[in-house]
Motif scaffolding. Sequence first.
Motif, PDB file in Angstrom:
ATOM      1  N   ASP A  81      43.651 -31.195  40.380  1.00  0.00           N
ATOM      2  CA  ASP A  81      45.021 -31.462  40.809  1.00  0.00           C
ATOM      3  C   ASP A  81      45.084 -32.166  42.158  1.00  0.00           C
ATOM      4  OD1 ASP A  81      45.883 -30.321  38.502  1.00  0.00           O
ATOM      5  OD2 ASP A  81      46.348 -28.371  39.396  1.00  0.00           O
ATOM      6  N   THR A  82      44.214 -31.740  43.080  1.00  0.00           N
ATOM      7  CA  THR A  82      44.266 -32.278  44.440  1.00  0.00           C
ATOM      8  C   THR A  82      43.179 -33.310  44.705  1.00  0.00           C
ATOM      9  OG1 THR A  82      42.827 -30.512  45.275  1.00  0.00           O
ATOM     10  CG2 THR A  82      45.202 -30.093  45.269  1.00  0.00           C
ATOM     11  N   LEU A  83      42.221 -33.426  43.776  1.00  0.00           N
ATOM     12  CA  LEU A  83      41.058 -34.298  43.957  1.00  0.00           C
ATOM     13  C   LEU A  83      40.256 -33.926  45.196  1.00  0.00           C
ATOM     14  CD1 LEU A  83      42.496 -37.811  42.997  1.00  0.00           C
ATOM     15  CD2 LEU A  83      41.311 -36.162  41.553  1.00  0.00           C
ATOM     16  N   GLN A  84      40.357 -32.652  45.578  1.00  0.00           N
ATOM     17  CA  GLN A  84      39.624 -32.167  46.747  1.00  0.00           C
ATOM     18  C   GLN A  84      38.190 -31.812  46.360  1.00  0.00           C
ATOM     19  OE1 GLN A  84      41.097 -28.487  48.326  1.00  0.00           O
ATOM     20  NE2 GLN A  84      39.742 -28.508  50.113  1.00  0.00           N
ATOM     21  N   ASP A  85      37.231 -32.371  47.093  1.00  0.00           N
ATOM     22  CA  ASP A  85      35.831 -32.000  46.886  1.00  0.00           C
ATOM     23  C   ASP A  85      35.596 -30.644  47.533  1.00  0.00           C
ATOM     24  OD1 ASP A  85      35.070 -34.323  45.517  1.00  0.00           O
ATOM     25  OD2 ASP A  85      34.836 -35.421  47.394  1.00  0.00           O
ATOM     26  N   VAL A  86      34.900 -29.766  46.827  1.00  0.00           N
ATOM     27  CA  VAL A  86      34.615 -28.433  47.354  1.00  0.00           C
ATOM     28  C   VAL A  86      33.153 -28.095  47.119  1.00  0.00           C
ATOM     29  CG1 VAL A  86      36.953 -27.556  47.056  1.00  0.00           C
ATOM     30  CG2 VAL A  86      35.321 -27.343  45.176  1.00  0.00           C
ATOM     31  N   ALA A  87      32.661 -27.161  47.898  1.00  0.00           N
ATOM     32  CA  ALA A  87      31.310 -26.623  47.734  1.00  0.00           C
ATOM     33  C   ALA A  87      31.442 -25.211  47.188  1.00  0.00           C
ATOM     34  CB  ALA A  87      30.569 -26.620  49.064  1.00  0.00           C
ATOM     35  N   VAL A  88      30.781 -24.934  46.066  1.00  0.00           N
ATOM     36  CA  VAL A  88      30.860 -23.634  45.411  1.00  0.00           C
ATOM     37  C   VAL A  88      29.517 -22.926  45.588  1.00  0.00           C
ATOM     38  CG1 VAL A  88      31.273 -22.415  43.242  1.00  0.00           C
ATOM     39  CG2 VAL A  88      32.487 -24.552  43.727  1.00  0.00           C
ATOM     40  N   LYS A  89      29.547 -21.785  46.248  1.00  0.00           N
ATOM     41  CA  LYS A  89      28.330 -21.018  46.502  1.00  0.00           C
ATOM     42  C   LYS A  89      28.181 -19.943  45.433  1.00  0.00           C
ATOM     43  CE  LYS A  89      25.924 -18.329  50.082  1.00  0.00           C
ATOM     44  NZ  LYS A  89      26.012 -17.789  51.463  1.00  0.00           N
ATOM     45  N   LEU A  90      27.107 -20.064  44.634  1.00  0.00           N
ATOM     46  CA  LEU A  90      26.859 -19.143  43.533  1.00  0.00           C
ATOM     47  C   LEU A  90      25.746 -18.177  43.918  1.00  0.00           C
ATOM     48  CD1 LEU A  90      26.640 -21.915  40.805  1.00  0.00           C
ATOM     49  CD2 LEU A  90      28.670 -20.624  41.448  1.00  0.00           C
ATOM     50  N   PRO A  91      25.940 -16.881  43.776  1.00  0.00           N
ATOM     51  CA  PRO A  91      24.865 -15.932  44.090  1.00  0.00           C
ATOM     52  C   PRO A  91      23.750 -16.021  43.064  1.00  0.00           C
ATOM     53  CG  PRO A  91      26.720 -14.784  43.112  1.00  0.00           C
ATOM     54  CD  PRO A  91      27.160 -16.204  43.298  1.00  0.00           C
ATOM     55  N   LEU A  92      22.503 -15.995  43.530  1.00  0.00           N
ATOM     56  CA  LEU A  92      21.360 -16.029  42.624  1.00  0.00           C
ATOM     57  C   LEU A  92      20.946 -14.635  42.190  1.00  0.00           C
ATOM     58  CD1 LEU A  92      19.086 -18.784  44.210  1.00  0.00           C
ATOM     59  CD2 LEU A  92      20.587 -18.959  42.231  1.00  0.00           C
ATOM     60  N   PHE A  93      21.326 -13.637  42.958  1.00  0.00           N
ATOM     61  CA  PHE A  93      20.945 -12.262  42.652  1.00  0.00           C
ATOM     62  C   PHE A  93      22.169 -11.363  42.801  1.00  0.00           C
ATOM     63  CE2 PHE A  93      17.491 -14.430  44.888  1.00  0.00           C
ATOM     64  CZ  PHE A  93      16.536 -14.467  43.891  1.00  0.00           C
ATOM     65  N   LEU A 121      37.780 -21.259  51.493  1.00  0.00           N
ATOM     66  CA  LEU A 121      38.998 -21.404  50.703  1.00  0.00           C
ATOM     67  C   LEU A 121      39.342 -20.156  49.911  1.00  0.00           C
ATOM     68  CD1 LEU A 121      38.370 -25.063  49.474  1.00  0.00           C
ATOM     69  CD2 LEU A 121      39.823 -24.299  51.368  1.00  0.00           C
ATOM     70  N   GLU A 122      38.397 -19.637  49.120  1.00  0.00           N
ATOM     71  CA  GLU A 122      38.669 -18.426  48.341  1.00  0.00           C
ATOM     72  C   GLU A 122      37.385 -17.901  47.729  1.00  0.00           C
ATOM     73  OE1 GLU A 122      40.465 -18.748  44.362  1.00  0.00           O
ATOM     74  OE2 GLU A 122      40.746 -20.888  44.787  1.00  0.00           O
ATOM     75  N   ALA A 123      37.490 -16.747  47.068  1.00  0.00           N
ATOM     76  CA  ALA A 123      36.353 -16.131  46.386  1.00  0.00           C
ATOM     77  C   ALA A 123      36.862 -15.387  45.161  1.00  0.00           C
ATOM     78  CB  ALA A 123      35.620 -15.165  47.318  1.00  0.00           C
ATOM     79  N   PHE A 124      36.003 -15.254  44.148  1.00  0.00           N
ATOM     80  CA  PHE A 124      36.362 -14.453  42.981  1.00  0.00           C
ATOM     81  C   PHE A 124      35.106 -13.821  42.399  1.00  0.00           C
ATOM     82  CE2 PHE A 124      35.898 -18.849  41.573  1.00  0.00           C
ATOM     83  CZ  PHE A 124      35.002 -18.746  40.519  1.00  0.00           C
ATOM     84  N   ASP A 125      35.308 -12.788  41.576  1.00  0.00           N
ATOM     85  CA  ASP A 125      34.208 -11.976  41.073  1.00  0.00           C
ATOM     86  C   ASP A 125      33.483 -12.634  39.907  1.00  0.00           C
ATOM     87  OD1 ASP A 125      34.286  -9.531  42.664  1.00  0.00           O
ATOM     88  OD2 ASP A 125      36.259  -9.234  41.770  1.00  0.00           O
ATOM     89  N   ARG A 127      29.655 -11.496  37.421  1.00  0.00           N
ATOM     90  CA  ARG A 127      28.771 -10.353  37.168  1.00  0.00           C
ATOM     91  C   ARG A 127      27.629 -10.263  38.178  1.00  0.00           C
ATOM     92  NH1 ARG A 127      27.737 -13.924  32.935  1.00  0.00           N
ATOM     93  NH2 ARG A 127      25.670 -14.875  32.952  1.00  0.00           N
ATOM     94  N   LEU A 128      27.360 -11.337  38.904  1.00  0.00           N
ATOM     95  CA  LEU A 128      26.307 -11.315  39.914  1.00  0.00           C
ATOM     96  C   LEU A 128      26.852 -11.161  41.325  1.00  0.00           C
ATOM     97  CD1 LEU A 128      23.795 -14.022  38.642  1.00  0.00           C
ATOM     98  CD2 LEU A 128      23.560 -11.546  38.603  1.00  0.00           C
ATOM     99  N   GLY A 129      28.152 -11.049  41.448  1.00  0.00           N
ATOM    100  CA  GLY A 129      28.749 -10.934  42.769  1.00  0.00           C
ATOM    101  C   GLY A 129      29.854 -11.954  42.950  1.00  0.00           C
ATOM    102  N   LYS A 130      30.272 -12.131  44.172  1.00  0.00           N
ATOM    103  CA  LYS A 130      31.379 -13.024  44.486  1.00  0.00           C
ATOM    104  C   LYS A 130      30.917 -14.481  44.539  1.00  0.00           C
ATOM    105  CE  LYS A 130      34.950 -10.207  45.604  1.00  0.00           C
ATOM    106  NZ  LYS A 130      36.343 -10.344  45.153  1.00  0.00           N
ATOM    107  N   VAL A 131      31.676 -15.362  43.890  1.00  0.00           N
ATOM    108  CA  VAL A 131      31.518 -16.800  44.059  1.00  0.00           C
ATOM    109  C   VAL A 131      32.453 -17.225  45.170  1.00  0.00           C
ATOM    110  CG1 VAL A 131      32.046 -19.039  43.016  1.00  0.00           C
ATOM    111  CG2 VAL A 131      30.747 -17.345  41.729  1.00  0.00           C
ATOM    112  N   MET A 132      31.947 -17.992  46.139  1.00  0.00           N
ATOM    113  CA  MET A 132      32.750 -18.412  47.282  1.00  0.00           C
ATOM    114  C   MET A 132      32.949 -19.923  47.261  1.00  0.00           C
ATOM    115  SD  MET A 132      31.165 -15.945  50.255  1.00  0.00           S
ATOM    116  CE  MET A 132      29.512 -15.937  49.570  1.00  0.00           C
ATOM    117  N   ILE A 133      34.155 -20.364  47.605  1.00  0.00           N
ATOM    118  CA  ILE A 133      34.497 -21.779  47.585  1.00  0.00           C
ATOM    119  C   ILE A 133      34.817 -22.232  49.010  1.00  0.00           C
ATOM    120  CG2 ILE A 133      36.034 -23.534  46.636  1.00  0.00           C
ATOM    121  CD1 ILE A 133      36.452 -21.776  44.230  1.00  0.00           C
ATOM    122  N   PHE A 134      34.149 -23.318  49.436  1.00  0.00           N
ATOM    123  CA  PHE A 134      34.299 -23.854  50.786  1.00  0.00           C
ATOM    124  C   PHE A 134      34.676 -25.334  50.722  1.00  0.00           C
ATOM    125  CE2 PHE A 134      31.175 -20.464  50.915  1.00  0.00           C
ATOM    126  CZ  PHE A 134      31.497 -19.735  52.039  1.00  0.00           C
TER     127      PHE A 134
END
Length: 255
Positions: A81-93, A121-125, A127-134
Motif C-alpha cells: 500500500d505504501t511501497l515502503q521498504d522494510v527489514a523483517v527480522k526472523l528468529p532462527l531459534f 515499526l511493529e512485531a507479531f507472534d 511459533r519461533l518467537g516474535k517477528v520484528m519489522i524495522f
Amino acid sequence: MVRKYKHLYDATLSDKMARNLRRDIANMVQAQMNIILEKFPDELKTLEQAGDHVISPHRVQVHQIPERGAFGQVVQCRIKDTLQDVAVKLPLFQQDTKDEISILTRLMEEGCDQRNIVTFLEAFDTRLGKVMIFEALDMSLYDYHRTNAPLRLSDVRTITKQVATALDALKEMSIIHADIKQGNVMVVDHRQRPPQVKLIDFGLARPAKEAKLGRRIHHVCHSRPPEIILGLPWNEAVDVWSLGTMFADLWLGIK
C-alpha cells in the motif's frame, strides 16, 4: 578426547555441512515468510529478483542479507500500500524477545528514532518467537568500512558522533546496549556524504539496573571493556568503551 572428537571438528569444515547449513537456513526463512504471508496476505509486494540466493514462497521474493546475526535472519520486503521498504527480522531459534521489543517500544515512544536509533515499526507472534519489522537501511558499517577503508577522519568523526548521540539517548533512558560494534551500526545510504548511521540490534540490551556484578555480557574480544574482563561492577560506560574501540578501528583501517 581430542582424537575422539576430531571428526566433529573436521565435519564443521566440510563443504557438505556448509551446504546443509545454508539449506537449513533457507528452509527456516521460507517457513517464516509463509507465516508472514498469513498475517499480511496482501501487504507484501514481490521484490525485484537480485542475486543467486532468492527464496520465493508464493508472492514474495526474499533477498538474503549479507549480515545475519547469531539469533536472527533479516530479509527485505516492501509494503504494497505504501511501497515502503522494510527489514523483517526472523528468529532462527525459539527465543524470548520480550525484553528487546519492550526496549524498542520505549525508544520509539520517546522519539529516539530521530536520534540515530533504527525505527522499529511493529512485531507479531510466530511459533519461533516474535517477528520484528524495522525501517530498511542500506548496509552495515562493517561492510561500508570493508569497501571504503581507510575512511576519512571527517567521516570517522561524523559516524562516531552519531553513535554517541544514540548512546546519549540510551543513557537518558537508563538502557545499556551491550553490543556496540560495526556490525550493529547501519549506514542509511552508502552514497550519501557524510554518511548517516543508525544503531541497531537491541537483543542484548538491558536496563542499567540489571547491570549486576557477575552477570554475563557479550562483547567482541578486542572491544571488551576492562571492567568486564576483570569482573568489576559495570554500567553504561561499557558502551562508550566499545564506541572508542570502534572509532580506532575505523580510523586505523582495521577490518
